[in-house]
Design a protein around this motif. Structure first.
Motif, short mmCIF file in Angstrom:
data_model
loop_
_atom_site.label_atom_id
_atom_site.label_comp_id
_atom_site.label_asym_id
_atom_site.label_seq_id
_atom_site.Cartn_x
_atom_site.Cartn_y
_atom_site.Cartn_z
N ASN A 178 0.85 -1.19 0.00
CA ASN A 178 0.00 0.00 0.00
C ASN A 178 0.89 1.24 0.00
O ASN A 178 1.57 1.54 0.98
CB ASN A 178 -0.91 0.01 1.22
CG ASN A 178 -1.99 1.08 1.13
OD1 ASN A 178 -1.83 2.07 0.42
ND2 ASN A 178 -3.09 0.89 1.84
N GLY A 204 -0.43 4.36 -0.91
CA GLY A 204 -1.50 5.28 -1.28
C GLY A 204 -2.54 4.54 -2.09
O GLY A 204 -3.75 4.72 -1.91
N VAL A 205 -2.07 3.71 -3.02
CA VAL A 205 -2.91 2.73 -3.71
C VAL A 205 -2.22 1.38 -3.54
O VAL A 205 -1.01 1.30 -3.34
CB VAL A 205 -3.06 3.07 -5.21
CG1 VAL A 205 -3.84 4.35 -5.40
CG2 VAL A 205 -1.70 3.16 -5.89
#
Length: 384
Positions: A109, A111-112
């Motif tokens: 992960n 942020g995405v």
């Protein structure tokens, strides 16, 4: 009286962007993309939003292909080291902070949620092609040893996640570069012979090696089960062997002509697991039969032959090695996927290019084909 300087039309302004594109390669890509969309419409029309999402992923991949094709090979070569070490850093991040799903820790992960191992499918051939370009004209055995180290480190990290399928694809992309760089057959043949002997031994001693409780040491338990299931899927027809058995039934039931578009009973009665992803080839074969399968294979062969022609005609060692590796990557994807669905290779979770559903895999394919188009385009622009 005409103006001294006529304002160029929109078509005249954008024409240089498309100048030099390899039309046979582009035509082959569009045909295969069309085949993928038709197949996904059939197998995915009663599977939520898969068709719409597949079309969106394909448009994104085509956009990525178009953008990467604008990047000259010299700039691609300058990206080799940063991409490789970013990929390594992300793999280490997966090991330390990765997200675990279904018993595998493959995602990160940032942020995405991303799967860093996908980056190595592109970064690996780039890095090795850069390395051999730097050593051109002065290659020594130590240079091949360094190449194997560059290949082995990320492959080991991916294998530890565990992700055998992606590890094999990354290794294959690197091995192709090393082979095209001039690796001696004296070093290639012994591993091939040992592998063949191992396969024959495993087949002859299947009952002993695949007995319950046997530990293979070098493979995890689920990997051992996959190999043993390949040798005899009917040992557990409703469990581990279900995927392979249903895939073979679907392929065989298609016959020569196929059952027809959207008429596949194995597919739409949901006997085929993962029918929109890993096992979509079984659904395709059921509906379009032997003739459709031969047409699909012909499309892949055309892309591979065209890619190898581009590699043969590339102006530098870097572009020759990169184009050859990217082209044979398509062969590996198609061969492994069709082989595992047909029951001649273990199930390792490799998508069928253009056809299988999957955003990351589709974008990775677009990047690879964009690089191949960039190499072909640079040669054409140099000639003009």
């Amino acid at each position: 009286m005409a103006a001294v300087f006529d304002k160029p039309s929109l078509l005249q302004r954008i024409a240089p962007i498309f100048q030099g594109f390899d039309m046979p390669l582009l035509l082959g890509i569009l045909i295969m993309a069309g085949a993928g969309l038709v197949t996904m419409y059939s197998v995915g029309f009663d599977h939520g939003e898969r068709f719409a999402a597949h079309g969106r992923n394909m448009l994104i991949a085509m956009g990525v292909l178009f953008l990467v094709a604008q990047v000259p090979p010299q700039r691609l070569m300058s990206l080799a080291i940063p991409l490789y070490f970013i990929g390594l850093a992300l793999l280490v991040g997966v090991e330390l902070f990765g997200i675990e799903r279904k018993g595998a820790q493959r995602w990160l992960n940032v942020g995405v949620v991303i799967q860093p191992s996908e980056l190595l499918k592109i970064a690996m051939p780039l890095m090795l092609a850069w390395w051999f370009q730097r050593r051109e004209g002065q290659l020594k055995p130590i240079d091949f040893l360094v190449a194997f180290v560059l290949l082995g480190v990320p492959a080991a990290l991916i294998l530890k996640q565990p992700d055998l399928g992606t590890a094999l694809l990354v290794v294959a992309s690197g091995i192709f570069v090393i082979f095209f760089a001039g690796l001696s057959w004296k070093l290639i043949l012994p591993p091939l012979v040992l592998g063949a002997v191992g396969v024959v031994t495993l087949i002859l001693m299947e009952e002993q090696w695949c007995a319950p409780g046997v530990d293979w040491k070098v493979l995890r338990e689920y990997q051992r089960i996959r190999v043993c299931t390949l040798l005899d899927p009917f040992q557990d027809p409703l469990g581990k062997g279900f995927h392979i058995i249903q895939g073979m039934i679907a392929i065989g039931s298609g016959g020569i002509w196929g059952k027809g578009f959207m008429q596949g009973t194995q597919t739409h009665l949901e006997f085929i697991p993962e029918r929109t992803t890993d096992f979509i080839y079984a659904a395709f074969s059921e509906e379009f039969g032997l003739l459709g399968t031969l047409a699909l294979m012909t499309g892949f062969i055309f892309l591979i032959v065209r890619g190898l022609m581009i590699a043969l005609d590339a102006p530098t060692l870097f572009t020759r090695l990169l184009a050859g590796a990217l082209t044979l990557n398509i062969f590996v994807y198609a061969f492994v996927n069709m082989g595992m669905v047909s029951g001649i290779l273990p199930v390792v979770g490799v998508p069928l290019p253009f056809v299988s559903y999957g955003g990351t895999a589709m974008v990775t394919l677009g990047v690879g084909l964009g690089m191949l188009m960039s190499i072909a385009r640079s040669k054409r622009l140099m000639q003009t």
